[in-house]
Design a protein around this motif. Structure first.
Motif, PDB file in Angstrom:
ATOM      1  N   ILE A 211     -24.250  15.854  15.904  1.00 32.94           N
ATOM      2  CA  ILE A 211     -23.804  17.003  16.692  1.00 32.94           C
ATOM      3  C   ILE A 211     -22.989  17.920  15.785  1.00 32.94           C
ATOM      4  O   ILE A 211     -22.099  17.467  15.075  1.00 32.94           O
ATOM      5  N   ARG A 212     -23.287  19.217  15.832  1.00 34.62           N
ATOM      6  CA  ARG A 212     -22.524  20.212  15.069  1.00 34.62           C
ATOM      7  C   ARG A 212     -21.815  21.131  16.047  1.00 34.62           C
ATOM      8  O   ARG A 212     -22.379  21.509  17.073  1.00 34.62           O
ATOM      9  N   ILE A 213     -20.579  21.476  15.714  1.00 32.22           N
ATOM     10  CA  ILE A 213     -19.802  22.387  16.552  1.00 32.22           C
ATOM     11  C   ILE A 213     -19.161  23.463  15.680  1.00 32.22           C
ATOM     12  O   ILE A 213     -18.981  23.278  14.479  1.00 32.22           O
ATOM     13  N   GLY A 214     -18.801  24.556  16.300  1.00 39.68           N
ATOM     14  CA  GLY A 214     -17.962  25.583  15.695  1.00 39.68           C
ATOM     15  C   GLY A 214     -16.609  25.483  16.378  1.00 39.68           C
ATOM     16  O   GLY A 214     -16.469  25.901  17.524  1.00 39.68           O
ATOM     17  N   ALA A 215     -15.637  24.891  15.700  1.00 42.61           N
ATOM     18  CA  ALA A 215     -14.346  24.591  16.319  1.00 42.61           C
ATOM     19  C   ALA A 215     -13.283  25.598  15.915  1.00 42.61           C
ATOM     20  O   ALA A 215     -13.271  26.081  14.784  1.00 42.61           O
ATOM     21  N   GLN A 216     -12.377  25.880  16.835  1.00 39.69           N
ATOM     22  CA  GLN A 216     -11.211  26.673  16.472  1.00 39.69           C
ATOM     23  C   GLN A 216     -10.371  25.819  15.521  1.00 39.69           C
ATOM     24  O   GLN A 216     -10.161  24.623  15.756  1.00 39.69           O
ATOM     25  N   VAL A 217      -9.920  26.431  14.436  1.00 40.17           N
ATOM     26  CA  VAL A 217      -9.240  25.710  13.356  1.00 40.17           C
ATOM     27  C   VAL A 217      -8.053  24.884  13.854  1.00 40.17           C
ATOM     28  O   VAL A 217      -7.828  23.763  13.397  1.00 40.17           O
ATOM     29  N   TYR A 218      -7.303  25.395  14.814  1.00 42.70           N
ATOM     30  CA  TYR A 218      -6.120  24.660  15.268  1.00 42.70           C
ATOM     31  C   TYR A 218      -6.476  23.342  15.958  1.00 42.70           C
ATOM     32  O   TYR A 218      -5.618  22.487  16.171  1.00 42.70           O
ATOM     33  N   LEU A 219      -7.754  23.139  16.268  1.00 44.41           N
ATOM     34  CA  LEU A 219      -8.190  21.912  16.941  1.00 44.41           C
ATOM     35  C   LEU A 219      -8.857  20.905  16.005  1.00 44.41           C
ATOM     36  O   LEU A 219      -9.445  19.923  16.469  1.00 44.41           O
ATOM     37  N   ILE A 220      -8.755  21.110  14.693  1.00 42.30           N
ATOM     38  CA  ILE A 220      -9.418  20.216  13.733  1.00 42.30           C
ATOM     39  C   ILE A 220      -9.023  18.759  13.959  1.00 42.30           C
ATOM     40  O   ILE A 220      -9.882  17.879  14.033  1.00 42.30           O
ATOM     41  N   LYS A 221      -7.745  18.455  14.089  1.00 45.35           N
ATOM     42  CA  LYS A 221      -7.303  17.067  14.249  1.00 45.35           C
ATOM     43  C   LYS A 221      -7.836  16.455  15.546  1.00 45.35           C
ATOM     44  O   LYS A 221      -8.188  15.275  15.595  1.00 45.35           O
ATOM     45  N   PHE A 222      -7.887  17.254  16.602  1.00 47.21           N
ATOM     46  CA  PHE A 222      -8.444  16.792  17.880  1.00 47.21           C
ATOM     47  C   PHE A 222      -9.892  16.349  17.681  1.00 47.21           C
ATOM     48  O   PHE A 222     -10.282  15.258  18.106  1.00 47.21           O
ATOM     49  N   TYR A 223     -10.691  17.187  17.014  1.00 45.73           N
ATOM     50  CA  TYR A 223     -12.098  16.856  16.794  1.00 45.73           C
ATOM     51  C   TYR A 223     -12.270  15.750  15.764  1.00 45.73           C
ATOM     52  O   TYR A 223     -13.190  14.932  15.883  1.00 45.73           O
ATOM     53  N   ASN A 224     -11.393  15.686  14.742  1.00 43.41           N
ATOM     54  CA  ASN A 224     -11.428  14.574  13.786  1.00 43.41           C
ATOM     55  C   ASN A 224     -11.308  13.242  14.516  1.00 43.41           C
ATOM     56  O   ASN A 224     -12.006  12.273  14.204  1.00 43.41           O
ATOM     57  N   ALA A 225     -10.404  13.177  15.491  1.00 43.83           N
ATOM     58  CA  ALA A 225     -10.173  11.942  16.246  1.00 43.83           C
ATOM     59  C   ALA A 225     -11.407  11.528  17.059  1.00 43.83           C
ATOM     60  O   ALA A 225     -11.535  10.365  17.451  1.00 43.83           O
TER      61      ALA A 225
ATOM     62  N   GLU B 125     -15.025  18.274   9.040  1.00 40.97           N
ATOM     63  CA  GLU B 125     -15.193  19.678   8.670  1.00 40.97           C
ATOM     64  C   GLU B 125     -16.297  19.818   7.621  1.00 40.97           C
ATOM     65  O   GLU B 125     -16.428  18.984   6.742  1.00 40.97           O
ATOM     66  N   ILE B 126     -17.071  20.889   7.754  1.00 40.29           N
ATOM     67  CA  ILE B 126     -18.043  21.242   6.723  1.00 40.29           C
ATOM     68  C   ILE B 126     -17.906  22.732   6.462  1.00 40.29           C
ATOM     69  O   ILE B 126     -17.677  23.519   7.372  1.00 40.29           O
ATOM     70  N   GLY B 127     -18.006  23.098   5.225  1.00 40.92           N
ATOM     71  CA  GLY B 127     -17.864  24.504   4.875  1.00 40.92           C
ATOM     72  C   GLY B 127     -16.424  24.962   4.932  1.00 40.92           C
ATOM     73  O   GLY B 127     -15.489  24.166   4.974  1.00 40.92           O
ATOM     74  N   LYS B 128     -16.279  26.275   4.938  1.00 36.94           N
ATOM     75  CA  LYS B 128     -14.956  26.888   4.930  1.00 36.94           C
ATOM     76  C   LYS B 128     -14.699  27.571   6.264  1.00 36.94           C
ATOM     77  O   LYS B 128     -15.634  27.961   6.964  1.00 36.94           O
ATOM     78  N   PRO B 129     -13.419  27.751   6.604  1.00 37.40           N
ATOM     79  CA  PRO B 129     -13.109  28.475   7.837  1.00 37.40           C
ATOM     80  C   PRO B 129     -13.698  29.890   7.825  1.00 37.40           C
ATOM     81  O   PRO B 129     -13.871  30.495   6.769  1.00 37.40           O
ATOM     82  N   TYR B 130     -14.020  30.380   9.002  1.00 37.88           N
ATOM     83  CA  TYR B 130     -14.574  31.723   9.163  1.00 37.88           C
ATOM     84  C   TYR B 130     -13.958  32.354  10.402  1.00 37.88           C
ATOM     85  O   TYR B 130     -13.418  31.673  11.266  1.00 37.88           O
TER      86      TYR B 130
ATOM     87  N   GLY C 256     -12.108  37.280  15.875  1.00 40.22           N
ATOM     88  CA  GLY C 256     -10.679  37.358  15.608  1.00 40.22           C
ATOM     89  C   GLY C 256      -9.945  36.022  15.666  1.00 40.22           C
ATOM     90  O   GLY C 256      -8.726  35.990  15.575  1.00 40.22           O
ATOM     91  N   ILE C 257     -10.682  34.922  15.809  1.00 37.10           N
ATOM     92  CA  ILE C 257     -10.076  33.588  15.881  1.00 37.10           C
ATOM     93  C   ILE C 257     -10.663  32.732  14.757  1.00 37.10           C
ATOM     94  O   ILE C 257     -11.889  32.636  14.628  1.00 37.10           O
ATOM     95  N   PRO C 258      -9.795  32.082  13.940  1.00 37.72           N
ATOM     96  CA  PRO C 258     -10.300  31.225  12.856  1.00 37.72           C
ATOM     97  C   PRO C 258     -11.062  30.008  13.409  1.00 37.72           C
ATOM     98  O   PRO C 258     -10.561  29.302  14.284  1.00 37.72           O
ATOM     99  N   HIS C 259     -12.261  29.814  12.886  1.00 37.19           N
ATOM    100  CA  HIS C 259     -13.129  28.700  13.271  1.00 37.19           C
ATOM    101  C   HIS C 259     -13.582  27.945  12.022  1.00 37.19           C
ATOM    102  O   HIS C 259     -13.497  28.472  10.916  1.00 37.19           O
ATOM    103  N   ILE C 260     -14.110  26.757  12.233  1.00 37.22           N
ATOM    104  CA  ILE C 260     -14.743  25.989  11.167  1.00 37.22           C
ATOM    105  C   ILE C 260     -15.862  25.161  11.780  1.00 37.22           C
ATOM    106  O   ILE C 260     -15.747  24.681  12.911  1.00 37.22           O
ATOM    107  N   GLU C 261     -16.958  25.015  11.026  1.00 39.55           N
ATOM    108  CA  GLU C 261     -18.026  24.150  11.503  1.00 39.55           C
ATOM    109  C   GLU C 261     -17.643  22.707  11.239  1.00 39.55           C
ATOM    110  O   GLU C 261     -17.021  22.382  10.228  1.00 39.55           O
ATOM    111  N   MET C 262     -18.013  21.851  12.179  1.00 39.95           N
ATOM    112  CA  MET C 262     -17.746  20.417  12.081  1.00 39.95           C
ATOM    113  C   MET C 262     -18.987  19.665  12.504  1.00 39.95           C
ATOM    114  O   MET C 262     -19.777  20.162  13.313  1.00 39.95           O
ATOM    115  N   ILE C 263     -19.162  18.480  11.945  1.00 39.40           N
ATOM    116  CA  ILE C 263     -20.333  17.688  12.273  1.00 39.40           C
ATOM    117  C   ILE C 263     -19.929  16.254  12.575  1.00 39.40           C
ATOM    118  O   ILE C 263     -18.959  15.746  12.021  1.00 39.40           O
ATOM    119  N   ARG C 264     -20.686  15.648  13.472  1.00 37.69           N
ATOM    120  CA  ARG C 264     -20.485  14.238  13.825  1.00 37.69           C
ATOM    121  C   ARG C 264     -21.836  13.565  13.705  1.00 37.69           C
ATOM    122  O   ARG C 264     -22.787  13.947  14.357  1.00 37.69           O
TER     123      ARG C 264
END
Length: 149
Positions: free
Chosen positions: A112-126, A131-136, A140-148
């Motif tokens: 599963i791949r998601i586009g997560a708001q950066v402030y929620l990285i630890k929530f999704y890590n758990a 994280e994959i790639g760089k924040p974007y 107007g809100i910083p996001h990062i792609e994440m994969i599980r």
């Protein structure tokens, strides 16, 4: 006593009240609360599954489950939201766990791949996302792609 129930429906199975509640919740949080004017309603809703979390018959949380090839090459979970009045009940974790298991059931995929708001990285890590790639910047809100996997 708090009664929590979950329902998953394809777009065509949603009744007008459910659709209204979903769009109202998404608007309340993503557009109004986050001060982010963007086009929330898109063609992806039509081909997605909609996971709704009700607390005592009130829509408290929601995710959109997308098949592979719609947002990403992989299956995706999007529009993850818990209403302001229901925060602090640990619904976000339950909602995501239910979304992850539902993606496996609906699409037969564990990746599963998601586009997560950066402030929620630890929530999704758990929840097993990395994280994959760089924040974007998205609307107007910083996001990062994440994969599980």
């Amino acid at each position: 006593m708090m009664r929590i129930t979950y329902f998953i429906k394809a777009f065509k199975e949603l009744d007008t009240t459910e659709l209204y509640q979903i769009l109202k919740l998404r608007n309340e949080v993503f557009i109004v609360e986050q001060c982010c004017p963007y086009q929330d309603i898109d063609e992806k809703d039509l081909i997605s599954y909609h996971l709704m979390c009700f607390v005592n018959d009130n829509l408290a949380g929601y995710t959109r489950l997308l098949p592979a090839g719609v947002s990403y090459d992989e299956v995706s979970i999007g529009r993850v939201v818990v209403g302001p009045h229901f925060r602090g009940l640990k619904l976000g974790k339950q909602l995501m766990e239910k979304s992850i298991s539902s993606c496996k059931e609906l699409f037969g995929s564990s990746t599963i791949r998601i586009g997560a708001q950066v402030y929620l990285i630890k929530f999704y890590n758990a929840l097993g996302f990395a994280e994959i790639g760089k924040p974007y910047d998205e609307d107007g809100i910083p996001h990062i792609e994440m994969i599980r996997e």
